[in-house]
Design an enzyme around this catalytic site. Sequence first.
Site, PDB file in Angstrom:
ATOM      1  N   ARG A 282      49.819  47.497  29.403  1.00  0.00           N
ATOM      2  CA  ARG A 282      49.243  47.972  28.154  1.00  0.00           C
ATOM      3  C   ARG A 282      49.578  46.947  27.064  1.00  0.00           C
ATOM      4  O   ARG A 282      50.660  46.961  26.484  1.00  0.00           O
ATOM      5  CB  ARG A 282      49.830  49.341  27.807  1.00  0.00           C
ATOM      6  CG  ARG A 282      49.098  50.083  26.700  1.00  0.00           C
ATOM      7  CD  ARG A 282      49.907  51.282  26.253  1.00  0.00           C
ATOM      8  NE  ARG A 282      51.080  50.882  25.488  1.00  0.00           N
ATOM      9  CZ  ARG A 282      52.300  51.380  25.657  1.00  0.00           C
ATOM     10  NH1 ARG A 282      52.533  52.264  26.600  1.00  0.00           N
ATOM     11  NH2 ARG A 282      53.303  50.962  24.891  1.00  0.00           N
ATOM     12  N   HIS A 286      50.727  52.200  22.506  1.00  0.00           N
ATOM     13  CA  HIS A 286      50.380  53.387  23.282  1.00  0.00           C
ATOM     14  C   HIS A 286      49.215  54.107  22.611  1.00  0.00           C
ATOM     15  O   HIS A 286      48.228  54.472  23.251  1.00  0.00           O
ATOM     16  CB  HIS A 286      51.586  54.309  23.383  1.00  0.00           C
ATOM     17  CG  HIS A 286      51.310  55.597  24.081  1.00  0.00           C
ATOM     18  ND1 HIS A 286      51.104  55.670  25.439  1.00  0.00           N
ATOM     19  CD2 HIS A 286      51.190  56.859  23.612  1.00  0.00           C
ATOM     20  CE1 HIS A 286      50.866  56.925  25.781  1.00  0.00           C
ATOM     21  NE2 HIS A 286      50.909  57.664  24.692  1.00  0.00           N
ATOM     22  N   TYR A 295      60.371  48.647  21.102  1.00  0.00           N
ATOM     23  CA  TYR A 295      60.954  48.778  22.435  1.00  0.00           C
ATOM     24  C   TYR A 295      60.531  47.674  23.412  1.00  0.00           C
ATOM     25  O   TYR A 295      61.076  47.584  24.506  1.00  0.00           O
ATOM     26  CB  TYR A 295      60.626  50.153  23.035  1.00  0.00           C
ATOM     27  CG  TYR A 295      59.148  50.511  23.051  1.00  0.00           C
ATOM     28  CD1 TYR A 295      58.321  50.091  24.084  1.00  0.00           C
ATOM     29  CD2 TYR A 295      58.585  51.282  22.038  1.00  0.00           C
ATOM     30  CE1 TYR A 295      56.970  50.420  24.103  1.00  0.00           C
ATOM     31  CE2 TYR A 295      57.241  51.617  22.046  1.00  0.00           C
ATOM     32  CZ  TYR A 295      56.444  51.187  23.078  1.00  0.00           C
ATOM     33  OH  TYR A 295      55.109  51.502  23.091  1.00  0.00           O
TER      34      TYR A 295
END
Length: 386
Positions: A282, A286, A295
């Site tokens: 990805r 998100h 992160y």
Amino acid sequence: MTPTEDSVPAHTATPSDSEVVRIIAADGSVQPSAAAEPYLALVESLTDDELEGFYRDMVLIRAFDRQATNLQRQGQLALWPPSLGQEAAQVGSARAARAQDHLFPSYREHVVARIRGVDPIDIIRVMRGLTHGGWDPTDPRNGNTHIYTLVLGSQTLHATGLAMGLVFDGRCGTGDPERDEAVIVYYGDGASSQGDVHEAMVFAGSFRTPEVFFLQNNQWAISVPVATQSRSPLYKRGAGYGMPSIPVDGNDVIASYAVTKVALDEARSGAGPRAIEAMTYRMGAHTTSDDPTKYRTSDEERSWALRDPIDRMRAFLRGRGASDAFFADVDAEGEVVAEDARIRTTQLGGIPTEMMFDHVYSEPHPLVEQERQWFAEYEASFGEDS
């Protein structure tokens, strides 16, 4: 004996290269993996038009996806889940399905919906808050594409229920591939940890449903890495439910197509469900409410950018002699698709407030009608200047 750190076996959530089906390498060269051997004859049968079509699908949906992301940033959408980086897994699998097959997306399978005939503006309508569904899955124009499901994993239960119905109704396994039906359901690595997915697999295995579980492992369940979710490759979970499971390079559109086509054909013929783990990434957030810099590292993102599915396919096609004119035409078409999405989104307007009273019950209900009347009188009480 108490195990020491050295005696505990190593675990990894990533399949080994020898396990993964891959046809074209990151640089676009043809380098089939050992696991790709059973699929080579199918791959060789693909025409130039089909291969160039895969590329066109990926470029056009990325143009649309980027425009939709921009529209959300401009306040036109409440939310947008980008599909950036996952185009190959989605295009290959969707193109592998037959017209009679049923497709159950999650919420970022934008190109799957587009390939099957869904107007992309219907996806926009969902993310703008104008509709709970977006499109009618029973409308033939939508190619048996069921509506987006934002509740993680629940679509696997819906897909398995329909697939069980196909078994009960004798609409699979008859030996007629032009009429037999199959189901493919999309979900992510995060959803794979949901109980719904495992319950769906239990019933699929028990009833030998004509179904393919297509897991897009994009490496991150929002902010949780896949290594935290599983001590072993996710594709191995399917074997526990009695279904053959195959890991594929999800950034290789040709491999994704070949693996999915074979799996759907086998499921459709009555051989039971199959599971596929498409290893992809990805590249975007998100959703547009997420900040992946909190992160993920830039080094990780750069390493996956080198495996970009569109760049890979472009290099492959150039090696086959695709012309500059072809690539220019596709890029120009992408600009048209993006502009069309922008114009039509800004023309959608809002949602009439009285629609909140529609479809509360399957039939008219006096209490709902009473509330509808009260709300209309309440709004009218403010007058035109309020």
